[in-house]
Write a protein that holds these residues in place. Structure first.
Motif, PDB file in Angstrom:
ATOM      1  N   THR A 144       9.673 -14.326  12.540  1.00 36.57           N
ATOM      2  CA  THR A 144       9.966 -14.900  13.975  1.00 36.57           C
ATOM      3  C   THR A 144      11.092 -16.026  13.626  1.00 36.57           C
ATOM      4  OG1 THR A 144       7.943 -16.134  13.362  1.00 36.57           O
ATOM      5  CG2 THR A 144       8.045 -14.752  15.485  1.00 36.57           C
ATOM      6  N   GLU A 173       9.472  -3.014  10.750  1.00 35.33           N
ATOM      7  CA  GLU A 173       8.884  -3.039  11.907  1.00 35.33           C
ATOM      8  C   GLU A 173       8.570  -4.444  12.606  1.00 35.33           C
ATOM      9  OE1 GLU A 173       8.350  -0.530  14.004  1.00 35.33           O
ATOM     10  OE2 GLU A 173       8.529   1.271  12.596  1.00 35.33           O
ATOM     11  N   GLY A 174       8.212  -5.387  11.789  1.00 34.70           N
ATOM     12  CA  GLY A 174       7.763  -6.560  12.270  1.00 34.70           C
ATOM     13  C   GLY A 174       9.164  -7.126  12.527  1.00 34.70           C
ATOM     14  N   ARG A 176      11.849  -5.843  13.712  1.00 34.87           N
ATOM     15  CA  ARG A 176      12.067  -5.196  15.299  1.00 34.87           C
ATOM     16  C   ARG A 176      11.398  -5.804  16.237  1.00 34.87           C
ATOM     17  NH1 ARG A 176       9.670  -0.999  18.228  1.00 34.87           N
ATOM     18  NH2 ARG A 176       8.097  -1.349  16.623  1.00 34.87           N
ATOM     19  N   GLN A 177      10.333  -5.851  16.139  1.00 38.05           N
ATOM     20  CA  GLN A 177       9.360  -6.566  17.346  1.00 38.05           C
ATOM     21  C   GLN A 177       9.968  -8.089  17.455  1.00 38.05           C
ATOM     22  OE1 GLN A 177       7.553  -4.748  18.978  1.00 38.05           O
ATOM     23  NE2 GLN A 177       7.588  -6.570  20.449  1.00 38.05           N
ATOM     24  N   ASN A 178      10.074  -8.790  16.289  1.00 39.76           N
ATOM     25  CA  ASN A 178      10.510 -10.173  16.616  1.00 39.76           C
ATOM     26  C   ASN A 178      11.983 -10.430  17.030  1.00 39.76           C
ATOM     27  OD1 ASN A 178       8.392 -11.433  15.099  1.00 39.76           O
ATOM     28  ND2 ASN A 178       9.151 -10.973  13.060  1.00 39.76           N
ATOM     29  N   ILE A 180      13.310  -8.211  19.152  1.00 41.15           N
ATOM     30  CA  ILE A 180      13.014  -7.831  20.740  1.00 41.15           C
ATOM     31  C   ILE A 180      12.399  -8.927  21.521  1.00 41.15           C
ATOM     32  CG2 ILE A 180      11.910  -6.162  22.150  1.00 41.15           C
ATOM     33  CD1 ILE A 180      12.083  -4.084  20.019  1.00 41.15           C
ATOM     34  N   ASP A 181      11.579  -9.680  20.786  1.00 39.31           N
ATOM     35  CA  ASP A 181      10.713 -10.941  21.271  1.00 39.31           C
ATOM     36  C   ASP A 181      11.816 -11.997  21.471  1.00 39.31           C
ATOM     37  OD1 ASP A 181       8.544  -9.282  21.412  1.00 39.31           O
ATOM     38  OD2 ASP A 181       7.589 -10.533  19.756  1.00 39.31           O
TER      39      ASP A 181
END
Lengths: 373, 294, 256
Positions: A144, A173-174, A176-178, A180-181
């Motif tokens: 993050t 994957e982590g 990507r999510q971070n 996007i967030d």
């Protein structure tokens, strides 16, 4: 013949006895020494070799020498569990440094919790400390942190169209999510999201899909080998897009492999061997003389972890793991050879600052240092 | 217009990848045609060739391209003869399946040896062309890929000619089909088999040299062996032209399935097609080849 | 003059004695037949003589040189060649390719010149092809020269095997049941062919249990039973030998 052997044995015994009277204190470590991300393991072990020398040159801990045992996780959860079991049950280590892969850390997490062993994780996925395992601390920037730093830097430069290209493992994957967030916090969405597998060699299909979406910025979230190849292929297929890489892109080996195509790329990094900081440069010089190349990020992170763990043992005055952990978490403002000042927080995170780097003339140049707290 | 350029680029990428797989498939096919076995270490041979060329001759000794290529080819030819002696000869009277198992073991051995000899850092060499390429109407092609395609076509022609026209090639085909009968015709079967391994290892050497600049050399490079294997199945075992066509098919399938179906499962899609061929069309895409029992 | 001689040749397979202390002499230029019931050791002896297996004891000489224990291709190059009871045809090669390959061991060119097809090699290939066509004509397969070998009828595949063996320029050819699977007509033609082969100066070693063929064409016969030689002589002598009649012909009359 027999007499000579006896003599040699006697001398050897005397030599060991005179230097260290006590059993060594064992510190465990793991990394991928073989397998797809084998580079990282080799980098880590170089840092540990130097750390062991330095700790013992300073008299060891508790009047005993320190022995660091590095096991091969092969970068795989199964390999990691095998390595952790060996370190815990056979070598009876105080703590385990590593692994550098989040998937491996998560695989050994139950064992760490059950056996009460300190784990100084090097995986960057947020879930490592989010798992709430009191025995796990992290000496690495977490995703993050890296994701928001990248997004903020790109926004500051005026870019708004983001594409994401990530590895399909937990790390990617982590990431990507971070990302996007982080974009969502600024009211944005990525224009394209593509993925690749570890070990892939050709990324044309994904890069062309990204080209269709016409982005200004491409943020790549992956490991060293793939990163270098992606840089090359991006230079062919997306020459006008601003490249933001993962930490791996700053590595000397990665820059060499990219053959100039990583020029101008930005990244966040906990470390650069070009950092003019004298502590960093002293270590770079030593490593260069010893191993013929500058230390990489994992080299300095494993080194710093080993040094801090030894210090925590000294402060605790015992190898009792719970007491050592307590002392470890009290460490604040510890200046590492990475150039970062580590301060453990209540989550177990040692990082609260990060560098933004740019590859210039084949070198990762530190542009600025971003502090989050 | 932009969309057209992208599709063209996809085709170019598929053909470029495909020619690499075709090159590896030629190596498989050569041994298959001459000995009747599948050398499952072919991908590892490519990796070894790449390491000798990139890691030792280019980076360590600083040799220019041609001498490095030549020395790699010679070294690999010798290696081929030696490995034939180790993995094939002692098992010459066993079932071909045993030989295949022994080649798998050789492949694992080579990966580990290369780890010790050349370490974990991928070896990156620029080759003749580095990262330079052509750019026509928004489509870019690395010169290296054009070079690979040309090499594959030349090697294909040589191999076709060799097995169809030369007595040596025909003798090898005879040895592959019935070693004993060939020997009783006065053909020195073991010499033929040694030559076979020498040449297919040389093919692998060329593969390694050509691939090093685009993929870098690491243990992962050995995975091209799997795609080459798929190319052979799709093209039909023993069919030399089929092998190259199979390679191109695999390359195109990989790029297009990654573009339009799933980039994550592109390998799975390739291998699903491979299994489909094994079940429904074991004689290969051209339907000329003899079936192989694995 | 003795061309092939076996000296006290014994071959055991585990505890089973397939060839037992066999002495045998084949003279240059004759048609010699080795007969015996199934499992009497005929094919084993052929395997021993052509290097497919080594004898347990004793040895086999060819032109005064010991050949037993040598590699098959070396023995072929020395001029001793065989055909197979079970056909061993290369299915992907044409008829002509079979025969030209048989002559490969007689060519002098090396690996590299062969690949590069130098002028010398091309001249040699022309010579080999001409010779192969001559041999195909001799066995009567010339009109089939471009057929894939596998598409020939069975009897013609047998002839192809003989042609392939002849192409190696042998001094002695061992024919292992050449008439197996042949029609009566083909079998009759075979008798002429065997004589014609001998007339080319090639010694013929025939293994068969078709009595009509053997008695018709052979000049000398040896009889094996359970790996032992029980008789040797002219066809007439063999036919009159009581041991042979008991061991073999009695049974043979019923089946042949």
């Amino acid at each position: 013949m027999r007499r000579i052997v006896g003599l040699v044995l006697a001398v050897a015994l005397m030599a060991t006895c005179s230097v260290y009277a006590a059993d060594p204190v064992y510190i465990g470590a793991m990394g991928a020494i073989t397998g797809g991300s084998a580079i990282s393991g080799e980098q880590a072990s170089q840092g540990l070799i130097l750390a062991e020398e330095d700790i013992n040159a300073a008299g060891g801990v508790l009047g005993r020498p320190v022995k660091i045992i590095m096991e091969d996780s092969r970068g795989l959860p199964t390999g990691g569990v095998t390595a952790a079991r060996k370190l815990i049950f056979q070598d009876n280590v105080v703590g385990i440094i590593g692994c550098h892969q989040s998937t491996v850390v998560m695989a050994i997490e139950p064992l760490i919790r059950q056996e009460g062993v300190i784990c100084m994780a090097k995986g960057s996925a947020d879930m490592i400390t989010a798992a709430g395992n009191p025995w796990i601390v992290r000496v690495r920037e977490y995703d993050t942190l890296a994701a928001s730093a990248k997004v903020r830097h790109a926004l500051d430069k005026g870019y708004t169209r983001f594409a994401i290209f990530h590895n399909t493992d937990q790390f990617g994957e982590g990431g990507r999510q971070n990302l996007i967030d982080a974009l969502a916090r600024h009211g944005l969405e990525p224009v394209a999201v593509e993925a690749h597998n570890t070990g892939d060699k050709d990324f044309t299909a994904q890069l062309l899909n990204i080209r269709r979406a016409d982005p200004e910025v491409l943020i790549v979230w992956t490991h060293g080998d793939e990163h270098a190849l992606i840089c090359r292929q991006v230079a062919q297929l997306l020459p006008d897009v601003q490249y933001y890489g993962s930490m791996a892109i700053t590595q000397w080996s990665s820059i060499q492999m990219a053959e100039g195509t990583s020029e101008g790329a930005y990244t966040t990094s906990p470390y650069s061997y070009l950092n003019p900081d004298p502590d960093v440069q002293a270590f770079v010089k030593r490593h260069q003389e010893r191993f013929g190349r500058p230390p990489e990020t994992f080299t300095v992170l494993y080194y710093d972890s080993a040094m801090m763990l030894a210090e925590a043992i000294r402060r605790a005055g015992t190898t009792d793991r719970a007491k050592v952990l307590e002392e470890l978490k009290k460490i604040k403002g510890w200046k590492g050879v990475s150039g970062i000042e580590y301060s453990f927080d209540e989550r177990g995170e040692a990082f609260n600052e990060l560098f933004i780097c740019r590859i210039e003339n084949q070198q990762p140049v530190i542009i600025e240092k971003v502090s989050v707290n | 217009m932009a969309e057209l350029a992208i599709v063209l680029q996809q085709i170019v990428a598929g053909l470029a990848l495909g020619s690499i797989y075709g090159l590896v498939a030629l190596g498989y096919n050569f041994i298959f045609n001459a000995v009747g076995i599948v050398n499952l270490a072919q991908g590892d041979f490519v990796m070894l060739g790449g390491y000798i060329y990139g890691g030792t001759l280019t980076l360590l000794l600083g040799l220019p391209f041609l001498p490095a290529l030549l020395l790699t080819a010679i070294a690999m030819a010798i290696f081929g003869i030696v490995s034939q002696r180790i993995v094939y000869y002692p098992l010459r009277d066993a079932h071909p399946r045993m030989v295949m198992l022994s080649t798998i073991a050789l492949g694992i051995f080579l990966k580990n040896i290369s780890l010790i000899a050349w370490g974990t850092y991928p070896v990156s060499v620029s080759g003749l062309f580095g990262q330079r390429g052509l750019r026509i109407a928004g489509v870019s092609i690395l010169y290296q890929y054009i070079f690979i395609l040309v090499c594959v076509i030349i090697l294909l022609a040589i191999q076709q000619y060799f097995f169809k026209k030369t007595t040596l090639g025909k003798s090898m085909r005879a040895v592959a089909q019935d070693r004993l009968a060939a020997m009783l015709m006065g053909i020195d079967a073991y010499k033929m088999i040694a030559i076979t391994f020498a040449y297919s290892s040389t093919l692998a050497a060329i593969g390694g040299v050509l691939l090093a600049p685009v993929f870098m050399v690491s243990q992962v490079l050995a995975n091209v062996g799997l795609k080459g294997f798929a190319a052979c199945v799709i093209g039909g075992w023993g069919d030399i032209t089929g092998a190259v066509i199979g390679g191109l098919v695999v390359g195109l399938v990989e790029v297009f399935s990654a573009s339009y179906i799933s980039s994550v499962y592109k390998d799975a899609i390739v291998f699903a097609i491979l299994i489909g061929f094994l079940i429904f069309r074991p004689q290969g895409i051209l339907g000329r080849a003899t079936e192989v029992s694995l | 003059m003795a061309l092939l001689s076996a000296r006290q040749v014994t071959k055991y397979f585990g505890g089973l004695c397939a060839v037992d202390n066999l002495d045998l002499t084949v003279n240059e230029g004759e048609i010699f037949a080795l007969i015996g019931p199934n499992g009497s050791g005929k094919t084993t002896f052929t395997n021993l003589a052509t290097g497919m297996m080594a004898p347990t004891s004793g040895h086999i000489e060819f032109q005064g040189t010991i050949v037993s224990g040598q590699r098959p291709h070396v023995i072929t190059q020395m001029g001793l060649v065989r055909t197979f009871q079970n056909l061993r045809i290369f299915s992907s090669l044409t008829v002509l390719e079979h025969v030209t390959l048989g002559n490969f061991c007689r060519t002098t060119t090396r690996v590299w010149s062969n690949i590069l097809r130098t002028k010398q090699v091309r001249e040699e290939e022309d010579r080999v092809r001409a010779r192969a066509e001559e041999i195909l004509d001799f066995v009567g397969l010339l009109d089939r020269k471009n057929w894939p070998a596998r598409s020939l009828p069975y009897g013609q595949q047998r002839l192809l095997e003989i042609a392939r063996a002849l192409a190696t320029d042998p001094k002695l050819i061992m024919l292992d049941e050449p008439a197996a699977g042949m029609t009566m007509q083909e079998s009759n033609d075979l008798i002429h062919l065997i004589r014609a082969i001998r007339d080319r100066g090639i010694t013929v070693f025939l293994i068969d249990h078709k009595m009509r063929l053997v008695m018709n064409v052979s000049e000398r016969i040896a009889v094996l039973n359970f790996g032992r030689k029980i008789a040797e002589g002219t066809p007439k002598e063999i036919q009159e030998n009581p041991d042979v009649i008991e061991a073999y012909l009695g049974k043979g009359r019923k089946t042949a």
